[in-house]
Design a protein around this motif. Structure first.
Motif, PDB file in Angstrom:
ATOM      1  N   HIS A  50      34.006  10.489  19.046  1.00  0.00           N
ATOM      2  CA  HIS A  50      33.498  11.543  19.923  1.00  0.00           C
ATOM      3  C   HIS A  50      34.235  12.845  19.604  1.00  0.00           C
ATOM      4  O   HIS A  50      35.440  12.967  19.784  1.00  0.00           O
ATOM      5  N   GLU A  52      34.364  15.875  20.890  1.00  0.00           N
ATOM      6  CA  GLU A  52      35.059  16.628  21.937  1.00  0.00           C
ATOM      7  C   GLU A  52      36.350  15.934  22.367  1.00  0.00           C
ATOM      8  O   GLU A  52      37.293  16.583  22.807  1.00  0.00           O
ATOM      9  N   LEU A  53      36.399  14.620  22.230  1.00  0.00           N
ATOM     10  CA  LEU A  53      37.568  13.864  22.674  1.00  0.00           C
ATOM     11  C   LEU A  53      38.604  13.679  21.573  1.00  0.00           C
ATOM     12  O   LEU A  53      39.808  13.700  21.839  1.00  0.00           O
ATOM     13  N   GLN A 182      31.405   3.457  31.850  1.00  0.00           N
ATOM     14  CA  GLN A 182      30.799   4.783  31.763  1.00  0.00           C
ATOM     15  C   GLN A 182      29.575   4.895  32.665  1.00  0.00           C
ATOM     16  O   GLN A 182      29.428   5.860  33.427  1.00  0.00           O
ATOM     17  N   LEU A 185      30.481   4.675  36.444  1.00  0.00           N
ATOM     18  CA  LEU A 185      31.103   5.918  36.912  1.00  0.00           C
ATOM     19  C   LEU A 185      30.060   7.013  37.094  1.00  0.00           C
ATOM     20  O   LEU A 185      30.074   7.741  38.095  1.00  0.00           O
ATOM     21  N   TYR A 186      29.153   7.119  36.146  1.00  0.00           N
ATOM     22  CA  TYR A 186      28.113   8.150  36.245  1.00  0.00           C
ATOM     23  C   TYR A 186      27.166   7.885  37.409  1.00  0.00           C
ATOM     24  O   TYR A 186      26.797   8.799  38.147  1.00  0.00           O
ATOM     25  N   VAL A 191      29.869  11.742  37.212  1.00  0.00           N
ATOM     26  CA  VAL A 191      30.835  12.181  36.202  1.00  0.00           C
ATOM     27  C   VAL A 191      30.494  11.545  34.857  1.00  0.00           C
ATOM     28  O   VAL A 191      30.253  10.331  34.769  1.00  0.00           O
ATOM     29  N   ILE A 192      30.485  12.343  33.815  1.00  0.00           N
ATOM     30  CA  ILE A 192      30.195  11.859  32.464  1.00  0.00           C
ATOM     31  C   ILE A 192      31.477  11.854  31.637  1.00  0.00           C
ATOM     32  O   ILE A 192      32.167  12.873  31.553  1.00  0.00           O
ATOM     33  N   ILE A 193      31.818  10.717  31.057  1.00  0.00           N
ATOM     34  CA  ILE A 193      32.954  10.629  30.132  1.00  0.00           C
ATOM     35  C   ILE A 193      32.460   9.990  28.839  1.00  0.00           C
ATOM     36  O   ILE A 193      31.482   9.246  28.824  1.00  0.00           O
ATOM     37  N   GLY A 194      33.165  10.294  27.750  1.00  0.00           N
ATOM     38  CA  GLY A 194      32.756   9.739  26.467  1.00  0.00           C
ATOM     39  C   GLY A 194      31.383  10.228  26.080  1.00  0.00           C
ATOM     40  O   GLY A 194      31.007  11.369  26.339  1.00  0.00           O
ATOM     41  N   THR A 209      32.227   5.577  22.790  1.00  0.00           N
ATOM     42  CA  THR A 209      33.120   6.625  22.268  1.00  0.00           C
ATOM     43  C   THR A 209      32.549   7.291  21.021  1.00  0.00           C
ATOM     44  O   THR A 209      33.255   8.016  20.330  1.00  0.00           O
ATOM     45  N   TRP A 211      29.793   9.896  19.068  1.00  0.00           N
ATOM     46  CA  TRP A 211      29.243  11.213  19.362  1.00  0.00           C
ATOM     47  C   TRP A 211      27.744  11.112  19.623  1.00  0.00           C
ATOM     48  O   TRP A 211      27.196  11.773  20.493  1.00  0.00           O
TER      49      TRP A 211
END
Length: 243
Positions: A50, A52-53, A182, A185-186, A191-194, A209, A211
């Protein structure tokens, strides 16, 4: 405030450059000293995609790419040592070992891969985007060297290759658990992660994880049939149940 912000940015960039150098050096010596173990590290890094991470210092530069650059350098080193015997790093006297060269180019797989590498390199003269073509060819070059090293160290060792496949299955299982987290949580908090693609009016697409969510789907599509075979063929029932 501007001076403080510039100092902070400079400090952050310096730390990231140091981190890149550290990853390269550690990767180089690990691959050089213990190539078979380094493949497990490669499998672990291969899922951290990913941008951004996991980008370091600049966009698109991630740990896996620094590792592959180190692998390329090890490949060059190994090739040099493989073709030359009685080599002194400080001397100039070298003797080309043609028997080893003959063994290398007697493999149809390596001959075809080398030919493809040459053809792709020559075809760059036709490109309309030189930078993109060079970057793509550079990536392909690291893959070629990885293939050569795997052929050299794992030739005739099918049981070890199978261990890497099994290890990757467990890595992807952990990735899948993260994918469920993921989505949960969303769905509960928004909330968006990964890598999670929230498609309006549809179920969100999970990319774990990676992109691109399609890459995660392709990975599952490639491994699930192998997992099915393991469930059917692994010896004791507890092994079948594990898979």
């Amino acid at each position: 405030c501007r001076c403080t912000r510039n100092f902070y940015n400079f400090k952050t960039m310096s730390l990231e450059i140091i981190l890149i150098i550290a990853i390269f050096l550690v990767s180089y010596f690990l691959i050089l000293r213990n190539f078979e173990f380094s493949l497990y590290v490669l499998l672990g890094l291969s899922i951290l995609l990913h941008k951004e991470l996991f980008s370091i210092y600049q966009w698109n530069l991630m740990g896996i790419r620094v590792f592959m650059l180190a692998l390329l350098c090890v490949g060059v080193t190994k090739t040099y040592l493989w073709f030359f015997k009685d080599v002194s790093w400080s001397g100039r006297k070298k003797k080309l070992d043609w028997s080893r060269a003959k063994e290398l180019f007697s493999s149809p797989y390596l001959v075809l891969l080398s030919s493809l590498w040459v053809i792709r390199g020559v075809s760059i003269i036709f490109t309309k985007n030189l930078q993109a073509s060079l970057l793509l060819f550079g990536f392909f070059t690291t893959v070629v060297f990885l293939s050569f090293l795997m052929w050299y160290f794992l030739k005739g060792k099918s049981e070890k290759i199978f261990k890497y496949i099994k290890a990757y299955i467990f890595i992807v299982f952990g990735l899948t658990i993260f994918g469920y987290f993921q989505y949960y949580l969303y769905s509960q908090t928004g909330v968006i992660i990964g890598a999670l693609w929230n498609v309006p009016g549809n179920v969100a697409r999970v990319g774990a994880t990676f992109w691109d969510v399609n890459h995660y789907g392709a990975l599952l599509a490639g491994l699930l049939p192998i997992l099915g075979v393991l469930i059917l063929t692994e010896g004791p029932f507890k092994n079948k149940a594990l898979y």
